[in-house]
Design an enzyme around this catalytic site. Structure first.
Site, short mmCIF file in Angstrom:
data_model
loop_
_atom_site.label_atom_id
_atom_site.label_comp_id
_atom_site.label_asym_id
_atom_site.label_seq_id
_atom_site.Cartn_x
_atom_site.Cartn_y
_atom_site.Cartn_z
N ASP A 199 -4.39 11.49 118.79
CA ASP A 199 -5.28 12.41 117.98
C ASP A 199 -6.19 12.16 116.98
OD1 ASP A 199 -5.48 14.85 116.77
OD2 ASP A 199 -3.63 14.85 115.64
N TRP A 241 -13.07 11.97 113.94
CA TRP A 241 -13.72 10.80 114.18
C TRP A 241 -15.44 11.19 114.16
CZ3 TRP A 241 -16.97 8.80 117.99
CH2 TRP A 241 -17.50 7.65 117.67
N ASN A 246 -9.84 12.81 117.41
CA ASN A 246 -11.22 12.59 117.96
C ASN A 246 -12.28 13.56 117.26
OD1 ASN A 246 -9.89 11.14 120.09
ND2 ASN A 246 -10.10 12.64 121.69
N LEU A 260 1.74 -1.02 135.92
CA LEU A 260 2.12 -0.14 134.82
C LEU A 260 2.34 1.53 135.32
CD1 LEU A 260 1.82 0.73 131.66
CD2 LEU A 260 -0.40 0.90 131.90
N HIS A 293 -14.58 12.92 121.59
CA HIS A 293 -13.52 13.13 122.91
C HIS A 293 -13.89 11.95 123.78
CE1 HIS A 293 -11.24 16.47 121.41
NE2 HIS A 293 -12.19 17.28 121.65
N ARG A 331 -18.16 17.53 118.38
CA ARG A 331 -16.61 16.90 118.59
C ARG A 331 -16.74 16.51 120.08
NH1 ARG A 331 -12.26 19.17 116.01
NH2 ARG A 331 -11.11 19.08 117.70
C1 IPE Z 1 -1.90 17.31 120.08
O1 IPE Z 1 -2.96 17.33 119.30
C2 IPE Z 1 -2.12 17.38 121.61
C3 IPE Z 1 -3.10 16.15 122.10
C4 IPE Z 1 -3.03 15.11 121.65
C5 IPE Z 1 -3.24 16.32 123.26
P1 IPE Z 1 -3.58 18.44 118.55
O2 IPE Z 1 -4.72 18.01 117.69
O3 IPE Z 1 -3.63 19.46 119.56
O4 IPE Z 1 -2.13 18.91 117.70
P2 IPE Z 1 -2.12 19.73 116.31
O5 IPE Z 1 -2.93 21.17 116.54
O6 IPE Z 1 -2.78 18.91 115.25
O7 IPE Z 1 -0.75 19.89 116.18
C1 IPE Z 2 -7.29 14.57 120.13
O1 IPE Z 2 -8.01 14.84 119.11
C2 IPE Z 2 -7.71 15.12 121.54
C3 IPE Z 2 -6.87 16.43 121.88
C4 IPE Z 2 -6.44 17.03 121.37
C5 IPE Z 2 -7.25 16.70 123.36
P1 IPE Z 2 -8.39 16.35 118.40
O2 IPE Z 2 -9.31 16.95 119.16
O3 IPE Z 2 -7.10 16.90 118.18
O4 IPE Z 2 -9.04 15.73 117.03
P2 IPE Z 2 -8.83 16.27 115.67
O5 IPE Z 2 -7.33 16.40 115.30
O6 IPE Z 2 -9.39 17.50 115.42
O7 IPE Z 2 -9.52 15.28 114.60
MG MG Z 3 -5.92 17.04 116.59
#
Ligand code: IPE
Ligand code: IPE
Ligand code: MG
Length: 254
Positions: free
Chosen positions: A31, A36, A33, A142, A48, A44
């Site tokens: 979580d 960041w 990305n 793995l 990713h 965004r």
């Molecule tokens: C959880 O992250 C899902 C993944 C990492 C794929 P999210 O960013 O989607 O979760 P919430 O919305 O903060 O709960």
């Molecule tokens: C995790 O990073 C990637 C996925 C959930 C696919 P996010 O996209 O949730 O990043 P934040 O939480 O918005 O920073």
């Molecule tokens: Mg997130």
């Protein structure tokens, strides 16, 4: 081949890791990305993309350490709520990751597995996943378990339905349904439950991840955003895990 001797700059951390008490199964909620990228005034999608680099590093480290299973939450059933463009970027990155990495993963004996409703993913991604799982099926290293279009609640509902069908058809006696049998009806069949769950970016929630399997998992929430997470952070997390006292509801008698 990914070479085993540890690079000099990690010798310190490695010294403090007990190689005979490694977690068998590590699960990661990748979580942060978006944040960041936001911090750098980037789209965004760049976050990713940077996240894929972290995944590469973590897979390599787990493989070299001899970890049995690494499960990564790559796309949740709720992530479809994101703008179409962002969903598209994530699916493209998945396809690209598999195309670019498959040879190296295969050479290093990695087995690629998936969990989640794969049939709802774009055709291209499904195709690459099929190639990757098929090709790496008999590898001995793995297990990289990719959670894609995965939701813990829907996984449990599907397991209940399939057991229900087996009961109705006479294949399964209701009295014989126990925790072990139920576990076999989940996507993670055959895998040990995670010993360690890592969530990056400081969020303290499960977000519908492995609701059944995490019953006795040690949880570590780390503040690093996923694109900042790498080998050192992973080794650090394993070190912290090894200091935990896993009691499973019991007490120590000595
Ligand atoms: C959880 O992250 C899902 C993944 C990492 C794929 P999210 O960013 O989607 O979760 P919430 O919305 O903060 O709960
Ligand atoms: C995790 O990073 C990637 C996925 C959930 C696919 P996010 O996209 O949730 O990043 P934040 O939480 O918005 O920073
Ligand atoms: Mg997130």
């Amino acid at each position: 081949m990914w070479f085993k001797p540890w690079k000099k700059n990690n010798v310190d951390v490695m010294d403090r890791i007990a190689m005979d008490r490694l977690p068998r199964h590590i699960a990661i909620i990748m979580d942060g990305n978006g944040r960041w990228a936001q911090k750098r005034a980037l789209p965004r999608s760049m976050g990713h993309r940077a996240g894929v680099e972290s995944l590469r590093k973590v897979v390599k480290t787990c493989s070299k350490l001899g970890i049995e299973v690494l499960t990564v939450y790559a796309f949740s059933t709720e992530n479809w709520r994101r703008p179409k463009d962002e969903v598209g970027v994530l699916m493209t990155l998945l396809t690209e990751y598999l195309r670019n990495e498959l040879n190296e993963l295969h050479q290093n004996q990695v087995v690629i597995r998936t969990m989640g409703k794969i049939s709802d993913l774009p055709r291209e991604a499904q195709h690459e996943l099929e190639l990757a799982t098929e090709r790496t099926r008999d590898n001995k290293g793995l297990i990289l378990n990719l959670a894609l279009n995965y939701g813990g609640r829907s996984e449990i509902i599907e397991a209940v339905k399939s057991l229900g069908k087996d009961v109705l058809s006479g294949k399964q006696r209701i009295e014989e349904i126990d925790e072990e049998r139920f576990s076999e009806a989940l996507f993670t069949r055959g895998l040990p439950d995670p010993d360690l769950l890592i969530r990056t970016s400081g969020e303290m929630r499960l977000s519908n991840f492995l609701l059944w399997q995490l019953a006795y998992t040690e949880i570590e929430v780390v503040k690093e955003l996923w694109p900042d997470f790498g080998q050192t952070a992973l080794l650090e997390a394993i070190k912290v895990y090894q200091k935990r006292d896993r009691r499973y509801g019991g007490i120590h008698t000595n």
